[in-house]
Scaffold this motif. Structure first.
Motif, short mmCIF file in Angstrom:
data_model
loop_
_atom_site.label_atom_id
_atom_site.label_comp_id
_atom_site.label_asym_id
_atom_site.label_seq_id
_atom_site.Cartn_x
_atom_site.Cartn_y
_atom_site.Cartn_z
N UNK A 206 90.19 11.64 20.39
CA UNK A 206 90.61 10.45 21.25
C UNK A 206 90.41 11.07 22.57
N UNK A 207 89.36 11.50 23.32
CA UNK A 207 89.04 12.03 24.53
C UNK A 207 89.71 11.40 25.56
N UNK A 208 89.91 9.98 25.59
CA UNK A 208 90.31 9.23 26.51
C UNK A 208 91.79 9.42 26.77
N UNK B 132 98.48 2.61 15.39
CA UNK B 132 98.45 3.71 16.21
C UNK B 132 97.14 4.86 16.26
N UNK B 133 96.81 5.38 17.21
CA UNK B 133 95.66 6.42 16.98
C UNK B 133 96.22 7.52 16.19
N UNK B 134 95.45 8.03 15.51
CA UNK B 134 95.98 9.35 14.63
C UNK B 134 95.02 10.46 14.72
N UNK B 135 95.42 11.69 14.05
CA UNK B 135 94.39 12.76 13.88
C UNK B 135 95.15 13.72 12.97
N UNK B 136 94.58 14.28 11.80
CA UNK B 136 95.03 15.36 11.35
C UNK B 136 94.57 16.79 11.38
N UNK B 137 94.04 16.67 12.57
CA UNK B 137 93.14 17.94 13.05
C UNK B 137 91.73 17.77 13.71
N UNK C 64 107.11 23.36 20.24
CA UNK C 64 106.06 23.94 21.49
C UNK C 64 105.36 24.89 20.85
N UNK C 65 105.48 25.55 19.74
CA UNK C 65 104.55 26.39 19.10
C UNK C 65 103.07 25.58 18.61
N UNK C 66 103.59 24.52 18.15
CA UNK C 66 102.40 23.71 17.60
C UNK C 66 101.76 22.60 18.53
N UNK C 67 102.12 22.56 19.87
CA UNK C 67 101.62 21.63 20.97
C UNK C 67 100.39 21.84 21.09
N UNK C 68 99.77 23.15 21.27
CA UNK C 68 98.41 23.39 21.43
C UNK C 68 97.48 22.95 20.43
N UNK C 69 97.81 23.08 19.32
CA UNK C 69 97.01 22.50 17.90
C UNK C 69 96.99 21.16 18.07
N UNK C 70 98.08 20.60 18.48
CA UNK C 70 98.17 19.10 18.59
C UNK C 70 97.38 18.40 19.58
N UNK C 71 97.38 19.09 20.67
CA UNK C 71 96.37 18.51 21.70
C UNK C 71 95.02 18.66 21.22
N UNK C 72 94.44 19.59 20.60
CA UNK C 72 93.16 19.87 19.97
C UNK C 72 92.87 18.73 18.93
N UNK C 73 93.73 18.60 18.15
CA UNK C 73 93.73 17.61 17.00
C UNK C 73 93.71 15.99 17.61
#
Length: 282
Positions: free
Chosen positions: A235-237, A149-154, A221-230
């Motif tokens: 992975x812009x696609x 799976x694609x991942x990101x820690x930030x 929900x409070x962390x969704x915005x950071x997860x989107x950025x990460x």
């Protein structure tokens, strides 16, 4: 011997040449081996024939093992029976052949204090990982199930050490996590260029690999915005993935950190050391 008019008698040399050609074509091929530059599987019979009918100088390719970067080729003369004898007086002393490139060129682990930084580097540099779950599928219940799976820690300028995921309920791994949220995530250093540039095999213990074990949970929900950025910054696609698949964000609540970076086992890194460490290359 009568000779007709207009015909020339055959010369003895010509007859002899023809006899030699015919005898060469009709003679058995035993004792001769045709060697080409193409490698073929050699049976025991052919191997014995090569030993009895060929010379080492004629078969340099058979003395070379090109299947491993840790072995190097030697000339056929190096395998002669008298190769171990000292050179004759006055002969120049031959220099030992150089080590193959990349052999033990990987810098060794210098201490336990560097391992947390290496683990954080792998967590931040990895763009994907192999997630192992406990299968909930009816055909393999309770058995390990692996998925990449694609991942990101930030974002690139903000390493958290916590892997985030963008997943769909249709993924078998997500179905497993709904039944049992415990999972392991493998992050290999072979994804980057370091092992390749140093000619280190991805499965070599010197090519580091990090395994994170913990509980997979949905992002609040409070962390969704950071997860989107990460995720979307790495992975812009993902922004264009079909919405009907009901994508959502998950992350791993890490409980155990394991790092293999050299021969001799796996290092167990504490969560405290892991999260306070600064990412550094292996």
């Amino acid at each position: 011997m009568s000779v007709r008019r207009g015909q020339r008698p055959a010369r003895p040399a010509t007859r002899l040449s023809w006899l030699l050609c015919c005898s060469a074509l009709l003679s058995p091929a035993a004792g001769y081996v045709i060697v080409s530059s193409v490698s073929w599987a050699v049976t025991n019979e052919v191997d014995e024939e090569l030993d009895s009918a060929s010379t080492e100088e004629a078969l340099p390719a058979l003395l070379e093992d090109s299947g491993s970067i840790w072995q190097r080729s030697f000339p056929a003369s190096a395998h002669k029976e008298d190769a171990h004898l000292p050179p004759p007086p006055g002969a120049a002393r031959a220099r030992p052949p150089p080590a193959p490139p990349g052999m033990f060129s990987y810098r060794r682990e210098s201490g336990p204090r560097l391992r947390p930084g290496t683990a954080r580097f792998l967590a931040h540099a990895s763009a994907w990982g192999c997630l192992a779950t406990v299968s909930a599928h009816e055909k393999i219940p309770g058995l390990p199930f692996g998925n990449c799976l694609p991942i990101s820690d930030g974002p690139l300028n903000n390493s958290t050490g916590v892997p985030f995921f963008y997943v769909t309920p249709r993924d078998p791994a997500v179905a497993d996590l709904m039944k049992n949220p415990m999972a392991s995530l493998l992050l290999p250093e072979s994804e980057g260029e370091f092992c390749r540039k140093n000619i280190v095999d991805p499965e070599d213990p010197r090519c580091a690999r990090l395994t994170l074990t913990g509980q997979m949970i949905a992002v609040s929900p409070e962390e969704v915005e950071f997860a989107k950025q990460a995720m979307f910054s790495r992975h812009p696609v993902m922004r264009k993935w079909p919405r009907q698949y009901e994508w959502f964000f998950m992350k791993m609540r890490i409980e155990h950190i394991w790092l293999q970076k050299w021969y001799g086992g796996v290092s167990d890194i504490s969560k405290e050391d892991y999260f306070k460490a600064v990412p550094r290359k292996a």
